[in-house]
Design a protein around this motif. Structure first.
Motif, PDB file in Angstrom:
ATOM      1  N   ASN A  78      -8.052  24.972  63.411  1.00  0.00           N
ATOM      2  CA  ASN A  78      -7.464  24.236  62.286  1.00  0.00           C
ATOM      3  C   ASN A  78      -6.181  24.892  61.786  1.00  0.00           C
ATOM      4  O   ASN A  78      -5.830  26.015  62.184  1.00  0.00           O
ATOM      5  CB  ASN A  78      -8.481  24.022  61.156  1.00  0.00           C
ATOM      6  CG  ASN A  78      -8.878  25.289  60.434  1.00  0.00           C
ATOM      7  OD1 ASN A  78      -8.068  26.199  60.246  1.00  0.00           O
ATOM      8  ND2 ASN A  78     -10.139  25.352  60.009  1.00  0.00           N
ATOM      9  N   VAL A  86     -10.196  19.551  66.596  1.00  0.00           N
ATOM     10  CA  VAL A  86      -9.763  19.801  65.221  1.00  0.00           C
ATOM     11  C   VAL A  86     -10.990  20.064  64.359  1.00  0.00           C
ATOM     12  O   VAL A  86     -11.936  19.281  64.342  1.00  0.00           O
ATOM     13  CB  VAL A  86      -8.973  18.598  64.669  1.00  0.00           C
ATOM     14  CG1 VAL A  86      -8.680  18.784  63.184  1.00  0.00           C
ATOM     15  CG2 VAL A  86      -7.674  18.425  65.445  1.00  0.00           C
ATOM     16  N   GLU A  97     -11.443  20.480  60.759  1.00  0.00           N
ATOM     17  CA  GLU A  97     -11.024  20.384  59.357  1.00  0.00           C
ATOM     18  C   GLU A  97     -12.268  20.204  58.495  1.00  0.00           C
ATOM     19  O   GLU A  97     -12.800  19.099  58.398  1.00  0.00           O
ATOM     20  CB  GLU A  97     -10.086  19.187  59.168  1.00  0.00           C
ATOM     21  CG  GLU A  97      -8.664  19.427  59.590  1.00  0.00           C
ATOM     22  CD  GLU A  97      -7.854  20.147  58.511  1.00  0.00           C
ATOM     23  OE1 GLU A  97      -8.180  20.023  57.319  1.00  0.00           O
ATOM     24  OE2 GLU A  97      -6.891  20.837  58.882  1.00  0.00           O
ATOM     25  N   TYR A 156      -1.295  17.826  62.997  1.00  0.00           N
ATOM     26  CA  TYR A 156      -1.730  18.499  64.221  1.00  0.00           C
ATOM     27  C   TYR A 156      -0.790  18.204  65.395  1.00  0.00           C
ATOM     28  O   TYR A 156      -0.602  19.049  66.276  1.00  0.00           O
ATOM     29  CB  TYR A 156      -3.179  18.137  64.544  1.00  0.00           C
ATOM     30  CG  TYR A 156      -4.135  18.959  63.709  1.00  0.00           C
ATOM     31  CD1 TYR A 156      -4.626  20.170  64.169  1.00  0.00           C
ATOM     32  CD2 TYR A 156      -4.481  18.558  62.423  1.00  0.00           C
ATOM     33  CE1 TYR A 156      -5.468  20.945  63.387  1.00  0.00           C
ATOM     34  CE2 TYR A 156      -5.314  19.322  61.630  1.00  0.00           C
ATOM     35  CZ  TYR A 156      -5.802  20.521  62.115  1.00  0.00           C
ATOM     36  OH  TYR A 156      -6.610  21.301  61.332  1.00  0.00           O
TER      37      TYR A 156
END
Length: 324
Positions: free
Chosen positions: A165, A189, A191, A241
């Motif tokens: 992240n 990812v 998050e 991202y």
């Protein structure tokens, strides 16, 4: 867009989040998510409410668990691993794993050996801050590779992912990316979602202070602080991202959603049926047997003055029966 956050907590993660399962779904729907996950810490208590809310909102519910467990290399150090059910069998395995963890006399004794028979049909993510990430950041790459190899042996083929992240430094992310390439394990990812809005941070901080038995100071300033572990708009995450060179990690989250299909089937209550005397409805028959029962006990509610109380009791019993 099929992206979903792989770590989302609710208030069922005790003293970690102020979010309700239904609130998580409602907010995700408002932000345009098609899929949403719930991965509470060690427990599955919120799954049914979450699942029903997601189905009602025409979203795909993704059922998971953030398991606190001793590491594979550091076997006396508790860390986190994120498990997500691929299908209904995976969901059943999550329930078994959660039951195992919650019935331990000492939760710090949780280990992979005890759950090795329940790891099929699951996706496993070694999250940011987990054992693999810590070993990588410490430069212990051989041990990090040992941990990932053991995870690969425990779980289904191609079930392992590494979380990354933007809260990590550029250096930390680079180390993770290099390791991912070296061992051929994809990044996703990671998050975390611990609350729904940035200003929910204070409520989350209060819960964590209670959990840690510490007193918060300077409350005026604390109330104005905002956090980063909130449910962010999809476009914002994708842009961030992509600009950080992690577009593939974002796409991997999207691809994961396509591999997941969990359907929960809820059985209808099976209640016995009793035949009624011919020409009698349920309310009249209830009144008849109730009066007979009172008479057997030497109680008489047949007088005029007892009529309102008797009718009130019968109505109450009738409502209770209808609820069943």
């Amino acid at each position: 867009m099929s992206y979903f956050p792989i770590q989302a907590l609710s208030a069922y993660s005790l003293l970690k989040s102020p979010t309700t399962p239904k609130g998580l779904v409602t907010k995700a729907k408002a932000l345009g998510y098609q899929n949403i996950a719930l991965t509470d810490i060690d427990v599955m208590y919120g799954v049914v409410d979450f699942y029903n809310a997601a189905i009602e909102a025409e979203m795909k519910p993704i059922l998971g668990l953030t398991l606190k467990i001793n590491g594979l290399v550091n076997q006396s150090t508790i860390g986190a691993i994120v498990l997500i059910a691929k299908n209904s069998q995976g969901y059943q395995n999550l329930m078994k794993i959660s039951s195992y963890k919650m019935t331990l006399t000492n939760p710090n004794e949780a280990n992979f050996g005890a759950i090795k028979d329940f790891l099929a049909d699951l996706i496993v993510i070694s999250p940011v801050g987990g054992e693999v990430d810590q070993l990588i950041q410490q430069g212990q790459l051989a041990l990090a590779q040992q941990a990932t190899t053991e995870l690969q042996h425990l779980f289904d083929a191609n079930a392992l992912y590494l979380g990354i992240n933007l809260q990590q430094s550029t250096e930390q992310r680079t180390k993770l990316q290099n390791f991912s390439t070296q061992v051929d394990i994809p990044l996703v990812v990671d998050e975390p979602v611990h609350y729904l809005e940035p200003n929910d941070y204070f409520a989350s901080k209060v819960l964590q202070a209670i959990d840690a038995n510490v007193v918060l100071t300077n409350l005026g300033q604390a109330r104005s602080e905002v956090g980063s572990a909130y449910l962010k708009p999809l476009a914002k995450i994708q842009t961030a991202y992509t600009e950080a060179g992690l577009a593939t990690a974002f796409e991997n989250n999207e691809n994961l959603a396509a591999t997941i299909n969990v359907e929960l089937k809820f059985k209808q209550p099976q209640l016995p049926t009793f035949p009624l005397p011919v020409g009698t409805d349920t309310q009249a028959y209830l009144a008849q047997i109730s009066q007979a029962g009172l008479a057997e006990r030497g109680l008489n509610m047949g007088e005029e003055k007892d009529l309102p109380k008797r009718e009130a009791l019968l109505n109450l019993m009738q409502r209770k029966m209808l609820r069943i």
